[in-house]
Write an enzyme that holds these catalytic residues in place. Structure first.
Site, mmCIF file in Angstrom:
data_model
loop_
_atom_site.group_PDB
_atom_site.id
_atom_site.type_symbol
_atom_site.label_atom_id
_atom_site.label_comp_id
_atom_site.label_asym_id
_atom_site.label_seq_id
_atom_site.Cartn_x
_atom_site.Cartn_y
_atom_site.Cartn_z
ATOM 1 N N SER A 223 62.595 29.379 76.573
ATOM 2 C CA SER A 223 63.004 27.978 76.464
ATOM 3 C C SER A 223 62.497 27.224 77.682
ATOM 4 O O SER A 223 62.322 27.812 78.766
ATOM 5 C CB SER A 223 64.530 27.871 76.404
ATOM 6 O OG SER A 223 64.947 26.512 76.504
ATOM 7 N N TYR B 293 72.858 30.191 79.842
ATOM 8 C CA TYR B 293 71.692 30.046 78.966
ATOM 9 C C TYR B 293 70.400 29.982 79.787
ATOM 10 O O TYR B 293 69.413 30.652 79.467
ATOM 11 C CB TYR B 293 71.843 28.795 78.117
ATOM 12 C CG TYR B 293 70.791 28.661 77.041
ATOM 13 C CD1 TYR B 293 70.794 29.507 75.937
ATOM 14 C CD2 TYR B 293 69.804 27.678 77.112
ATOM 15 C CE1 TYR B 293 69.840 29.385 74.939
ATOM 16 C CE2 TYR B 293 68.858 27.548 76.124
ATOM 17 C CZ TYR B 293 68.872 28.402 75.037
ATOM 18 O OH TYR B 293 67.907 28.274 74.055
#
Length: 249
Positions: A142, A155
């Site tokens: 990501s 995350y």
């Protein structure tokens, strides 16, 4: 680009980006193995591929459980006899105030996103290396691996770990002719693309928000044997947002 008779395992292949990746490989002629915790979603994606004359197998898999990963690879080999490509897509997010984030919540994100990707790569590589020409692994990271909003520690750490894991695996698996790359998506709209505001699109240098198919096409590119000079890389697919300087006036 064809992947006829190529076996592809996709974790988190039931919905969103994973489903788009699975569909793309199915359309390209691959034997697609969809691993997902959500049985309804996983089976639905498999049926859609089969209705389009593709080959698909759903295997219920909880990536947070090592035994599930071992069984995923075992059942894939029992069905197709080989693995050529692994797409580590399964992941969860947790956006919670740093002072309230619990150890269990931290561990859940890291165990699924990072540990799960490592174990799936290790177990799949045991069989990919048996192929004469090796194969390929793609990890879905990501842009949050290197840029953040507040309260995204778990995350961000997991995706940063995936980015580092990718180049480490690329070195370790080089002698086995296994290429390992990562894709770092930015804003990929998986559900409500038609209702996005004009500003959502215009803020991107590409003039649009991303779609799951954008990531799927990148997977096809990276795993194409013709692109065997690419390994250890992290492809950023974010419409140019990480290159855009933003000032408040």
């Amino acid at each position: 680009m064809t992947f006829k008779d190529i076996t592809v395992v996709i974790t988190g292949g039931g919905k969103g980006i994973g489903a788009a990746i699975a569909t793309a490989y199915g359309n390209a002629g691959a034997q697609v193995v969809i691993a997902d915790k959500n049985k309804t979603a996983g089976q639905s994606t498999a049926k859609k591929i089969e209705k389009n004359n593709g080959k698909a197998l759903f295997i219920a898999t909880d990536i947070s459980q090592p035994d599930d990963i071992y069984q995923l690879i075992k059942k894939t080999i029992e069905m197709y006899g080989k693995i050529d490509i692994l797409i580590n897509n399964a992941g969860v997010s947790s956006f919670k105030n740093i002072y309230e984030l619990t150890v269990d919540e931290w561990d859940e994100v890291l165990n699924i996103n990072l540990r799960g990707s490592f174990l799936a790569a290790r177990e799949a590589a045991k069989y990919i290396r048996k192929n004469k020409t090796g194969g390929s692994i793609v990890n879905i990271a990501s842009t949050r691996a290197f840029m953040s909003e507040a309260n995204s520690e778990a995350y961000a750490a997991s995706k940063g770990g995936i980015s580092a894991l990718t180049h480490a695996l690329a070195m370790s698996l080089s002698e086995d002719r296994i290429r390992v790359n990562a894709i770092s998506p930015g804003w990929i709209e998986t559900e409500t693309y038609s209702t996005l505001r004009p500003v959502d699109h215009s803020q991107h240098p590409s003039n649009r928000v991303g779609t799951p198919e954008d990531v799927a096409r990148a997977c096809l590119f990276l795993t194409d044997p013709a692109n065997d000079f690419i390994t250890g890389e992290n492809f950023i697919i974010d419409g140019g947002m990480t290159r855009k300087m933003i000032y408040e006036h």
